[in-house]
Design a protein around this motif. Structure first.
Motif, PDB file in Angstrom:
ATOM      1  N   TYR A  93       1.035  -1.660   0.139  1.00 29.03           N
ATOM      2  CA  TYR A  93       0.361  -0.075  -0.119  1.00 29.03           C
ATOM      3  C   TYR A  93       0.857   1.147   0.006  1.00 29.03           C
ATOM      4  O   TYR A  93       0.383   2.255   0.024  1.00 29.03           O
ATOM      5  CB  TYR A  93      -1.010   0.022   1.277  1.00 29.03           C
ATOM      6  CG  TYR A  93      -1.741  -0.757   1.303  1.00 29.03           C
ATOM      7  CD1 TYR A  93      -3.194  -1.079   0.420  1.00 29.03           C
ATOM      8  CD2 TYR A  93      -1.618  -2.085   1.632  1.00 29.03           C
ATOM      9  CE1 TYR A  93      -4.200  -1.940   0.571  1.00 29.03           C
ATOM     10  CE2 TYR A  93      -3.089  -3.191   1.877  1.00 29.03           C
ATOM     11  CZ  TYR A  93      -4.108  -3.065   0.624  1.00 29.03           C
ATOM     12  OH  TYR A  93      -5.040  -3.819   0.843  1.00 29.03           O
ATOM     13  N   GLU A 109      -2.633   2.443  -6.046  1.00 28.62           N
ATOM     14  CA  GLU A 109      -4.542   3.149  -5.350  1.00 28.62           C
ATOM     15  C   GLU A 109      -5.044   1.551  -4.298  1.00 28.62           C
ATOM     16  O   GLU A 109      -4.578   0.947  -4.945  1.00 28.62           O
ATOM     17  CB  GLU A 109      -5.549   3.068  -6.543  1.00 28.62           C
ATOM     18  CG  GLU A 109      -5.385   4.465  -7.212  1.00 28.62           C
ATOM     19  CD  GLU A 109      -5.397   5.779  -6.377  1.00 28.62           C
ATOM     20  OE1 GLU A 109      -5.423   6.035  -5.660  1.00 28.62           O
ATOM     21  OE2 GLU A 109      -4.453   6.874  -7.145  1.00 28.62           O
ATOM     22  N   ASP A 110      -5.099   2.456  -3.389  1.00 30.72           N
ATOM     23  CA  ASP A 110      -5.984   1.200  -2.458  1.00 30.72           C
ATOM     24  C   ASP A 110      -6.091   0.156  -2.871  1.00 30.72           C
ATOM     25  O   ASP A 110      -6.331  -1.091  -2.364  1.00 30.72           O
ATOM     26  CB  ASP A 110      -6.093   1.523  -1.183  1.00 30.72           C
ATOM     27  CG  ASP A 110      -5.020   1.936  -0.192  1.00 30.72           C
ATOM     28  OD1 ASP A 110      -4.025   2.197  -0.558  1.00 30.72           O
ATOM     29  OD2 ASP A 110      -5.314   2.925   0.892  1.00 30.72           O
ATOM     30  N   ASP A 111      -7.536   0.315  -3.673  1.00 34.74           N
ATOM     31  CA  ASP A 111      -8.318  -0.561  -3.918  1.00 34.74           C
ATOM     32  C   ASP A 111      -7.615  -1.658  -5.397  1.00 34.74           C
ATOM     33  O   ASP A 111      -7.666  -3.076  -5.566  1.00 34.74           O
ATOM     34  CB  ASP A 111      -9.561  -0.140  -4.986  1.00 34.74           C
ATOM     35  CG  ASP A 111     -10.832   0.674  -4.293  1.00 34.74           C
ATOM     36  OD1 ASP A 111     -10.337   0.338  -3.154  1.00 34.74           O
ATOM     37  OD2 ASP A 111     -11.363   1.384  -4.833  1.00 34.74           O
ATOM     38  N   ALA A 112      -6.319  -0.906  -6.120  1.00 35.53           N
ATOM     39  CA  ALA A 112      -5.997  -2.284  -7.008  1.00 35.53           C
ATOM     40  C   ALA A 112      -4.852  -3.082  -6.132  1.00 35.53           C
ATOM     41  O   ALA A 112      -4.659  -4.523  -6.463  1.00 35.53           O
ATOM     42  CB  ALA A 112      -4.917  -1.348  -7.756  1.00 35.53           C
ATOM     43  N   ASP A 114      -6.046  -4.003  -2.966  1.00 39.03           N
ATOM     44  CA  ASP A 114      -6.942  -4.965  -2.343  1.00 39.03           C
ATOM     45  C   ASP A 114      -7.598  -6.334  -3.655  1.00 39.03           C
ATOM     46  O   ASP A 114      -7.032  -7.408  -3.804  1.00 39.03           O
ATOM     47  CB  ASP A 114      -8.363  -4.656  -1.860  1.00 39.03           C
ATOM     48  CG  ASP A 114      -7.678  -3.589  -1.053  1.00 39.03           C
ATOM     49  OD1 ASP A 114      -7.169  -3.918  -0.194  1.00 39.03           O
ATOM     50  OD2 ASP A 114      -9.108  -2.722  -0.929  1.00 39.03           O
ATOM     51  N   LYS A 115      -7.152  -5.531  -5.095  1.00 35.32           N
ATOM     52  CA  LYS A 115      -7.660  -6.901  -5.824  1.00 35.32           C
ATOM     53  C   LYS A 115      -6.537  -8.117  -6.339  1.00 35.32           C
ATOM     54  O   LYS A 115      -7.049  -8.778  -6.798  1.00 35.32           O
ATOM     55  CB  LYS A 115      -7.862  -6.132  -7.400  1.00 35.32           C
ATOM     56  CG  LYS A 115      -8.355  -6.852  -8.427  1.00 35.32           C
ATOM     57  CD  LYS A 115      -9.448  -5.943  -9.175  1.00 35.32           C
ATOM     58  CE  LYS A 115      -9.472  -6.894 -10.467  1.00 35.32           C
ATOM     59  NZ  LYS A 115      -9.346  -8.919 -10.389  1.00 35.32           N
ATOM     60  N   GLN A 118      -6.064 -10.282  -3.298  1.00 30.45           N
ATOM     61  CA  GLN A 118      -7.010 -10.669  -3.571  1.00 30.45           C
ATOM     62  C   GLN A 118      -7.102 -11.970  -4.614  1.00 30.45           C
ATOM     63  O   GLN A 118      -7.487 -13.528  -5.156  1.00 30.45           O
ATOM     64  CB  GLN A 118      -8.425 -10.291  -3.779  1.00 30.45           C
ATOM     65  CG  GLN A 118      -9.410  -9.388  -2.494  1.00 30.45           C
ATOM     66  CD  GLN A 118     -10.500  -8.727  -2.833  1.00 30.45           C
ATOM     67  OE1 GLN A 118     -10.559  -8.607  -3.513  1.00 30.45           O
ATOM     68  NE2 GLN A 118     -10.514  -7.304  -1.376  1.00 30.45           N
ATOM     69  N   ASP A 119      -6.911 -11.961  -6.190  1.00 34.53           N
ATOM     70  CA  ASP A 119      -6.383 -12.204  -6.560  1.00 34.53           C
ATOM     71  C   ASP A 119      -5.372 -13.361  -7.049  1.00 34.53           C
ATOM     72  O   ASP A 119      -5.197 -14.377  -7.639  1.00 34.53           O
ATOM     73  CB  ASP A 119      -6.117 -11.344  -8.214  1.00 34.53           C
ATOM     74  CG  ASP A 119      -7.489 -10.745  -9.156  1.00 34.53           C
ATOM     75  OD1 ASP A 119      -8.148 -11.070  -8.116  1.00 34.53           O
ATOM     76  OD2 ASP A 119      -7.120 -10.165  -9.407  1.00 34.53           O
TER      77      ASP A 119
END
Length: 167
Positions: A93, A109-112, A114-115, A118-119
């Motif tokens: 992060y 970005e934090d969402d990227a 996270d993804k 998870q991926d």
């Protein structure tokens, strides 16, 4: 009275799996780089990783890269690995290595992030499930989490320079 060593080893032997030595995959980035470099230009000279700072984790940013990671997991499972690691070591992060004022410094970005995390887990799970369906063999997954020091270093790993003051 039994010695502490005997007691400890007895407790350990009752909690250890039947197979006392598990094989962890190794050299995943090297395997991916060799396999993909040859597919890209027929040699192993050019790196297939989109963002060198992310190492093989950069493959999580594209569908083709995710497919390559899944195939790599399968290769290691077929070669006898009992444990595969997620390809997420350099996913952080915080900004990745580079000079403080470097505009080219990679910041996800934090969402990227996270993804990507998870991926990475999802791909490992898919490979383990497919392997079990095909061979009946159980395999495990270990999350690969890089050190914060490696992500914040000045291009080299583990320098200990975190940019923090004592104030």
């Amino acid at each position: 009275r039994p010695s502490p060593l005997t007691t400890s080893s007895t407790r350990l032997s009752t909690t250890m799996p039947a197979k006392p030595v598990l094989i962890l995959d190794g050299g995943v980035s090297t395997h991916l780089e060799r396999k993909l470099s040859k597919a890209v230009d027929g040699s192993s000279e050019k790196s297939p990783f989109a963002h060198r700072e992310l190492w093989s984790s950069s493959l999580l940013l594209t569908p083709d890269g995710c497919g390559a990671i899944r195939d790599c997991h399968r290769d290691f499972l077929l070669a006898g690995a009992d444990i595969i690691e997620t390809v997420t070591y350099q996913v952080h992060y915080t900004p990745l290595p580079g000079k403080e004022n470097d505009l080219q410094r990679l910041r996800l970005e934090d969402d990227a992030v996270d993804k990507m995390l998870q991926d990475g887990v999802k791909l490992a799970r898919e490979a383990v499930e497919q392997h079990r369906a095909q061979t009946g063999k159980l395999a495990h997954i270990a999350a690969s989490i890089g050190s914060l020091g490696g992500a914040l270093a000045d291009g080299s790993e583990y320098t200990g320079r975190f940019g923090l003051s004592m104030e």
